[in-house]
Scaffold this motif. Structure first.
Motif, short mmCIF file in Angstrom:
data_model
loop_
_atom_site.label_atom_id
_atom_site.label_comp_id
_atom_site.label_asym_id
_atom_site.label_seq_id
_atom_site.Cartn_x
_atom_site.Cartn_y
_atom_site.Cartn_z
N CYS A 1 57.91 80.07 43.84
CA CYS A 1 57.64 79.05 42.70
C CYS A 1 56.84 79.59 41.55
CB CYS A 1 57.04 77.90 43.30
SG CYS A 1 58.15 76.83 44.19
N ASP A 2 56.01 80.69 41.77
CA ASP A 2 54.98 81.15 40.76
C ASP A 2 55.90 81.99 39.84
OD1 ASP A 2 52.64 81.96 39.30
OD2 ASP A 2 53.07 83.95 40.14
N ARG A 3 57.04 82.64 40.62
CA ARG A 3 57.74 83.34 39.63
C ARG A 3 59.01 82.53 38.73
NH1 ARG A 3 55.67 86.20 43.30
NH2 ARG A 3 55.42 88.36 43.24
N MET A 4 59.41 81.42 39.43
CA MET A 4 60.24 80.56 38.85
C MET A 4 59.86 79.77 37.68
SD MET A 4 62.37 78.88 41.88
CE MET A 4 63.52 79.66 42.68
N LEU A 5 58.39 79.33 37.94
CA LEU A 5 57.75 78.30 36.93
C LEU A 5 56.63 78.74 35.92
CD1 LEU A 5 57.51 75.66 39.72
CD2 LEU A 5 59.30 75.87 38.03
N SER A 6 56.34 79.99 36.31
CA SER A 6 55.19 80.35 35.37
C SER A 6 55.59 80.63 34.11
CB SER A 6 54.49 81.84 35.79
OG SER A 6 55.60 82.72 35.87
N GLN A 7 56.63 81.18 33.57
CA GLN A 7 57.27 81.39 32.29
C GLN A 7 58.48 80.70 32.00
OE1 GLN A 7 57.65 85.49 31.65
NE2 GLN A 7 55.74 85.93 32.62
N CYS A 8 58.68 79.37 32.33
CA CYS A 8 59.62 78.65 32.51
C CYS A 8 59.72 77.50 31.29
CB CYS A 8 59.97 77.98 33.68
SG CYS A 8 59.11 76.25 33.93
N HIS A 9 61.08 77.37 30.79
CA HIS A 9 61.25 76.25 29.90
C HIS A 9 61.75 75.21 30.72
CE1 HIS A 9 60.31 78.51 26.42
NE2 HIS A 9 60.95 79.25 27.02
N ARG A 10 61.31 73.90 31.05
CA ARG A 10 61.61 72.93 31.68
C ARG A 10 62.42 71.51 30.87
NH1 ARG A 10 57.94 69.87 35.97
NH2 ARG A 10 59.57 68.33 36.75
#
Length: 125
Positions: A100-109
């Motif tokens: 989740c850290d890798r998926m969500l740390s630099q994401c555009h949601r």
């Protein structure tokens, strides 16, 4: 899609089928080659992420994949589940934190609202 017009390489997979491909690759000795291919594609689109709980092999696969792509390539995830529920679907808390850290740390949601487009198309036929 602007990325495709700029000739970025993209790959689409339903997440369940990707896990099937990775399991087959593990069995036939092509696992490392498939992971390398997935790491190199410019835009990886994973559809229906976190629809079912992940098993141990799927957790390892996703961890490897996200680690290889993090900060290097773009990954697009679609999910019917809110990111707050992904931890439970991943299972192991330590692995879930890492993924989740890798998926969500630099994401555009992007949250889509409204009726299903599939229902709209089905009613027109």
């Amino acid at each position: 899609m602007p990325a495709l017009r700029r000739r970025y390489r993209a790959m689409y997979r339903r997440t369940s089928r990707l896990f099937d491909e990775l399991a087959l690759a593990r069995a036939d000795g092509t696992y490392a080659r498939l992971l390398a291919k997935l790491a190199r594609v410019d835009v990886l689109i994973l559809d229906d992420w976190a629809m079912t709980p992940l098993g141990p092999a799927e957790r390892r696969d996703m961890s490897e994949l996200m680690e290889d792509r993090f900060g290097e390539r773009s990954t697009i995830l679609t999910s019917q589940r809110s990111p707050e529920l992904w931890h439970d679907q991943i299972g192991d808390p330590t692995t879930a934190d890492a993924i989740c850290d890798r998926m969500l740390s630099q994401c555009h949601r992007l949250m889509l609202k409204g009726p299903s487009r599939r229902k709209e198309v089905a009613s027109q036929t």
